[in-house]
Design a protein around this motif. Structure first.
Motif, PDB file in Angstrom:
ATOM      1  N   UNK A  81       0.830  -1.208   0.000  1.00 49.91           N
ATOM      2  CA  UNK A  81       0.000   0.000   0.000  1.00 49.91           C
ATOM      3  C   UNK A  81       0.861   1.253   0.000  1.00 49.91           C
ATOM      4  N   UNK A  82       1.927   1.242   0.802  1.00 49.64           N
ATOM      5  CA  UNK A  82       2.775   2.426   0.897  1.00 49.64           C
ATOM      6  C   UNK A  82       3.549   2.692  -0.384  1.00 49.64           C
ATOM      7  N   UNK A  83       4.018   1.632  -1.050  1.00 49.99           N
ATOM      8  CA  UNK A  83       4.838   1.810  -2.238  1.00 49.99           C
ATOM      9  C   UNK A  83       4.019   2.184  -3.458  1.00 49.99           C
ATOM     10  N   UNK A  84       2.743   1.877  -3.465  1.00 54.91           N
ATOM     11  CA  UNK A  84       1.888   2.228  -4.594  1.00 54.91           C
ATOM     12  C   UNK A  84       1.215   3.582  -4.421  1.00 54.91           C
ATOM     13  N   UNK A  85       1.526   4.258  -3.373  1.00 57.17           N
ATOM     14  CA  UNK A  85       0.907   5.565  -3.131  1.00 57.17           C
ATOM     15  C   UNK A  85       1.973   6.568  -2.735  1.00 57.17           C
ATOM     16  N   UNK A  86       1.680   7.809  -2.943  1.00 55.74           N
ATOM     17  CA  UNK A  86       2.592   8.897  -2.585  1.00 55.74           C
ATOM     18  C   UNK A  86       1.962   9.693  -1.457  1.00 55.74           C
ATOM     19  N   UNK A  87       2.738   9.865  -0.412  1.00 56.99           N
ATOM     20  CA  UNK A  87       2.240  10.676   0.698  1.00 56.99           C
ATOM     21  C   UNK A  87       2.361  12.143   0.321  1.00 56.99           C
ATOM     22  N   UNK A  88       1.271  12.842   0.367  1.00 59.48           N
ATOM     23  CA  UNK A  88       1.252  14.250  -0.021  1.00 59.48           C
ATOM     24  C   UNK A  88       1.395  15.107   1.240  1.00 59.48           C
ATOM     25  N   UNK A  89       2.364  16.003   1.227  1.00 61.15           N
ATOM     26  CA  UNK A  89       2.575  16.894   2.375  1.00 61.15           C
ATOM     27  C   UNK A  89       1.487  17.942   2.481  1.00 61.15           C
ATOM     28  N   UNK A  90       0.859  18.261   1.372  1.00 62.35           N
ATOM     29  CA  UNK A  90      -0.202  19.247   1.404  1.00 62.35           C
ATOM     30  C   UNK A  90      -1.307  18.845   0.435  1.00 62.35           C
ATOM     31  N   UNK A  91      -2.458  19.401   0.638  1.00 61.48           N
ATOM     32  CA  UNK A  91      -3.603  19.071  -0.202  1.00 61.48           C
ATOM     33  C   UNK A  91      -3.350  19.567  -1.627  1.00 61.48           C
ATOM     34  N   UNK A  92      -3.710  18.729  -2.614  1.00 64.48           N
ATOM     35  CA  UNK A  92      -3.521  19.107  -4.005  1.00 64.48           C
ATOM     36  C   UNK A  92      -4.439  20.260  -4.363  1.00 64.48           C
ATOM     37  N   UNK A  93      -3.897  21.232  -5.050  1.00 61.36           N
ATOM     38  CA  UNK A  93      -4.671  22.377  -5.491  1.00 61.36           C
ATOM     39  C   UNK A  93      -4.760  22.336  -7.012  1.00 61.36           C
ATOM     40  N   UNK A  94      -5.942  21.997  -7.526  1.00 64.20           N
ATOM     41  CA  UNK A  94      -6.127  21.876  -8.966  1.00 64.20           C
ATOM     42  C   UNK A  94      -6.716  23.131  -9.586  1.00 64.20           C
ATOM     43  N   UNK A  95      -6.572  24.278  -8.902  1.00 59.68           N
ATOM     44  CA  UNK A  95      -7.066  25.535  -9.447  1.00 59.68           C
ATOM     45  C   UNK A  95      -6.256  25.900 -10.689  1.00 59.68           C
ATOM     46  N   UNK A  96      -6.923  25.909 -11.843  1.00 61.19           N
ATOM     47  CA  UNK A  96      -6.285  26.228 -13.127  1.00 61.19           C
ATOM     48  C   UNK A  96      -5.061  25.347 -13.390  1.00 61.19           C
ATOM     49  N   UNK A  97      -5.066  24.142 -12.873  1.00 62.11           N
ATOM     50  CA  UNK A  97      -3.948  23.217 -13.070  1.00 62.11           C
ATOM     51  C   UNK A  97      -4.492  21.830 -13.385  1.00 62.11           C
ATOM     52  N   UNK A  98      -3.828  21.155 -14.315  1.00 61.41           N
ATOM     53  CA  UNK A  98      -4.194  19.785 -14.677  1.00 61.41           C
ATOM     54  C   UNK A  98      -3.325  18.839 -13.865  1.00 61.41           C
ATOM     55  N   UNK A  99      -3.950  18.038 -13.038  1.00 65.14           N
ATOM     56  CA  UNK A  99      -3.241  17.049 -12.234  1.00 65.14           C
ATOM     57  C   UNK A  99      -3.594  15.672 -12.785  1.00 65.14           C
ATOM     58  N   UNK A 100      -2.594  14.975 -13.281  1.00 64.75           N
ATOM     59  CA  UNK A 100      -2.782  13.661 -13.904  1.00 64.75           C
ATOM     60  C   UNK A 100      -2.370  12.574 -12.926  1.00 64.75           C
ATOM     61  N   UNK A 145      -8.052   4.296 -14.101  1.00 62.59           N
ATOM     62  CA  UNK A 145      -6.748   4.941 -14.152  1.00 62.59           C
ATOM     63  C   UNK A 145      -6.378   5.055 -15.632  1.00 62.59           C
ATOM     64  N   UNK A 146      -5.946   6.235 -16.115  1.00 68.07           N
ATOM     65  CA  UNK A 146      -5.671   7.457 -15.375  1.00 68.07           C
ATOM     66  C   UNK A 146      -6.930   8.290 -15.163  1.00 68.07           C
ATOM     67  N   UNK A 147      -6.770   9.340 -14.368  1.00 66.52           N
ATOM     68  CA  UNK A 147      -7.834  10.319 -14.196  1.00 66.52           C
ATOM     69  C   UNK A 147      -7.186  11.660 -13.867  1.00 66.52           C
ATOM     70  N   UNK A 148      -7.945  12.722 -14.064  1.00 69.80           N
ATOM     71  CA  UNK A 148      -7.381  14.055 -13.865  1.00 69.80           C
ATOM     72  C   UNK A 148      -8.235  14.855 -12.895  1.00 69.80           C
ATOM     73  N   UNK A 149      -7.605  15.875 -12.352  1.00 74.11           N
ATOM     74  CA  UNK A 149      -8.292  16.903 -11.581  1.00 74.11           C
ATOM     75  C   UNK A 149      -8.012  18.242 -12.253  1.00 74.11           C
ATOM     76  N   UNK A 150      -9.057  19.022 -12.450  1.00 69.43           N
ATOM     77  CA  UNK A 150      -8.899  20.354 -13.039  1.00 69.43           C
ATOM     78  C   UNK A 150      -9.964  21.265 -12.450  1.00 69.43           C
ATOM     79  N   UNK A 151      -9.512  22.342 -11.822  1.00 72.41           N
ATOM     80  CA  UNK A 151     -10.436  23.271 -11.158  1.00 72.41           C
ATOM     81  C   UNK A 151     -11.390  22.531 -10.222  1.00 72.41           C
ATOM     82  N   UNK A 152     -10.804  21.600  -9.460  1.00 73.43           N
ATOM     83  CA  UNK A 152     -11.524  20.841  -8.436  1.00 73.43           C
ATOM     84  C   UNK A 152     -12.570  19.897  -9.018  1.00 73.43           C
TER      85      UNK A 152
END
Length: 398
Positions: A81-100, A145-152
């Motif tokens: 579980x740990x190796x297949x995931x990335x621990x994020x230090x902060x919440x992702x902000x998809x404001x005007x950004x494409x997160x793949x 998978x895959x999926x994106x986040x854009x403007x929340x």
């Protein structure tokens, strides 16, 4: 009758139950105490067919064996579980950004072992859209998978992602296509994603799974075990889904026969054109490239590689053309460009030329496509790259 008591919860912890002591709770490997939520469960020991009762009555080495085995399985599940995931230090902000969101990079240099992940990232680069990659291993709400986040907003499914981005950003690779050409492109996309994909997945995760396992990049002391577990789980899932699709009912030779027909169809459609629909890029090129790249660079010695680097050399030229233009940091060995087999040597067939001049056989080929491949240490998730004039150009001698 013996009874055993336990605590059921969604997070890992250790319960310290001592006689005549109040219980204390803490995370595994930590002395820190935490609040918890769950249920206390009590079950009769003897109802488990003597297995649990054996823990109480058997000798000490049997107890040690049971406890050690359970601890190893729990540790393997936790590390996976740990190796297949990335621990994020902060919440992702998809404001005007494409997160793949996609699977982690393999260690053979190929951006992804998933045709759909490679398709989506290549599409973003074709439009020169800035984006961020997160290899967190988390699937979308629909399990995709895959999926994106854009403007929340979250979107999954590559075709739906493309439509979403076209609507939000007003950018499209298909503007130059007529209605009839768009219909042809849609038919090709369906053939590749709903038919060719399954034979490629079969070759990757069932028939050639040992090679795929070596390509996975899972660091840690138990990496080999985790890669084996992941490949076994994925292979079993692929076989089940192939059976539900219908293609899984066929024999291995029949599956490869269907794959060969699809690849020959693509080679005929491409012909001597620069891209599938002509001199200009379209979204179908991202689809075809994402799938053919697996046969080109992730399946050494298999029937798909023999075809694309042998008889269907125009498909290999097509993949290399797109790789150079949109993935300059993806380094490949040109000596491995054409498939070299004993049959080719014995038959007296001249070897496939390794010089870059073979890319000049298309009249529509631009000079920028003749640039030498460059090896960069930059992250693959950065799409802000110079695709024209960034590398030295090679003059093609007639």
């Amino acid at each position: 009758m013996y009874w055993v008591a336990g605590f059921a919860s969604s997070r890992s912890f250790v319960v310290d139950l001592g006689r005549n002591q109040s219980p204390s709770f803490g995370l595994c490997g930590s002395d820190e105490r935490h609040l918890f939520y769950g249920y206390i469960v009590a079950v009769p020991v003897q109802d488990f067919g003597g297995i649990m009762s054996g823990l109480v009555s058997d000798s000490w080495w049997r107890k040690t064996l049971y406890i050690t085995g359970g601890a190893l399985l729990a540790a393997a599940a936790y590390l996976l579980h740990e190796l297949l995931s990335i621990r994020k230090d902060q919440e992702l902000d998809s404001k005007d950004a494409i997160i793949l969101h996609q699977f982690s990079r393999p260690k053979n240099g190929v951006p992804s072992l998933s045709p759909f992940c490679l398709k989506m990232e290549t599409y973003l680069r074709m439009l020169d859209l800035p984006y961020q990659c997160y290899f967190d291993g988390s699937l979308s709400a629909q399990g995709k998978m895959p999926w994106i986040e854009y403007n929340y907003e979250q979107v999954c499914g590559t075709e739906f992602i493309i439509e979403f981005l076209e609507e939000k950003l007003g950018m499209s690779l298909n503007k130059s296509l007529s209605a009839q050409e768009q219909a042809v492109a849609q038919a090709i996309t369906t053939m590749v994603e709903e038919h060719l994909y399954w034979s490629i997945a079969y070759c990757q995760w069932v028939d050639n799974v040992q090679e795929t396992q070596r390509m996975l990049d899972l660091p840690g002391p138990l990496s080999d075990l985790l890669k084996w577990i992941l490949c076994q789980l994925t292979g079993g899932m692929v076989k089940r889904e192939m059976y539900c699709h219908g293609i899984g009912s066929f024999t291995k030779d029949e599956v490869y026969s269907l794959m060969e027909k699809d690849m020959r169809t693509l080679a005929t459609l491409l012909g001597d054109k620069k891209y599938i629909m002509g001199p200009k890029l379209s979204s179908v090129d991202a689809t075809v490239f994402g799938h053919l790249a697996q046969a080109m660079w992730t399946l050494p010695g298999t029937r798909p590689e023999q075809l694309i680097k042998g008889e269907l050399i125009n498909l290999a030229m097509y993949c290399e053309r797109i790789r150079r233009k949109f993935w300059p940091e993806w380094f490949v060995d040109l000596e491995d460009f054409c498939y070299d087999s004993d049959n080719d040597t014995n038959s007296g067939t001249p070897p496939c030329p390794l010089d870059l001049g073979l890319f000049s056989r298309t009249d529509t080929l631009e000079e920028s496509d003749l640039s030498l491949p460059s090896h960069s240490n930059s992250e693959l998730s950065d799409s802000d790259i110079e695709v024209d004039g960034s590398d030295g150009e090679q003059k093609v001698k007639g």
